[in-house]
Design an enzyme around this catalytic site. Structure first.
Site, PDB file in Angstrom:
ATOM      1  N   CYS A  25       0.840  -1.341  -0.145  1.00 47.14           N
ATOM      2  CA  CYS A  25       0.008   0.000   0.074  1.00 47.14           C
ATOM      3  C   CYS A  25       0.912   1.408   0.083  1.00 47.14           C
ATOM      4  O   CYS A  25       0.278   2.343  -0.014  1.00 47.14           O
ATOM      5  CB  CYS A  25      -0.897   0.084   0.983  1.00 47.14           C
ATOM      6  N   HIS A  75     -13.302   9.515  -7.280  1.00 47.86           N
ATOM      7  CA  HIS A  75     -12.118   9.313  -8.333  1.00 47.86           C
ATOM      8  C   HIS A  75     -10.992  10.684  -8.115  1.00 47.86           C
ATOM      9  O   HIS A  75     -10.639  11.208  -9.155  1.00 47.86           O
ATOM     10  CB  HIS A  75     -12.880   9.827  -9.814  1.00 47.86           C
ATOM     11  N   GLU A 136     -13.118  -0.926   2.487  1.00 52.74           N
ATOM     12  CA  GLU A 136     -12.148  -0.822   1.501  1.00 52.74           C
ATOM     13  C   GLU A 136     -12.176  -1.895   0.713  1.00 52.74           C
ATOM     14  O   GLU A 136     -11.956  -1.564  -0.657  1.00 52.74           O
ATOM     15  CB  GLU A 136     -10.689  -0.550   2.341  1.00 52.74           C
TER      16      GLU A 136
END
Length: 150
Positions: A25, A75, A136
């Site tokens: 990550c 986005h 998530e």
């Protein structure tokens, strides 16, 4: 009258990277987030009120969460502004990308805290934020409960 919990669900796509993290990550990547927002209150008892019987109109809750969270984070790519990712953020922004710089590491845990603060400020006085659940992935989520944070 009884207190009732009302939940509305939302979804949005967001990218992020975790600076200093020791796993995958640390790389820029994205998620299809699902956010469940639960508020608590007493249904309106006035039979002459247009929203009689409602704790809060689902449309009113939707407007708050869309304006504060979904429309901002959807986005977008989120970076902690206190890291060298600022240079990457500036480059992406200069190329027309939607980039958010936040004061925290953009983990689900910290995002859900940020979301709670933003939503609480917009709720009517008689409505309390009960909980948030930010999913998530299909198997991973963070939760925030008012009762844990009073």
């Amino acid at each position: 009258m009884s207190n009732i919990r009302i939940t509305k669900q939302f979804s949005f796509e967001t990218g992020h990277a975790l600076y200093g993290y020791d796993g995958k990550c640390r790389n820029v990547h994205g998620h299809s987030y699902k956010l469940s927002v639960t508020v608590i209150g007493t249904p309106i008892a006035d039979v002459n009120h247009v929203k009689f019987g409602m704790v809060i109109d689902f449309g009113d809750l939707k407007k708050i969460v869309k304006e504060e969270i979904v429309d901002v984070f959807d986005h977008a790519t989120v970076f902690n502004k206190n890291t060298p990712h600022v240079e990457l953020a500036e480059e992406l922004s200069s190329r027309g990308h939607n980039v958010l710089l936040v004061d925290y590491q953009p983990t689900s845990e910290m995002m859900v805290v940020d979301f709670a603060e933003k939503i609480k400020l917009r709720l009517p006085q008689n409505i309390m934020l009960h909980s948030l659940r930010l999913q998530e992935t299909a198997t991973s989520y963070a939760e925030w409960y008012a009762s844990d944070n009073s």
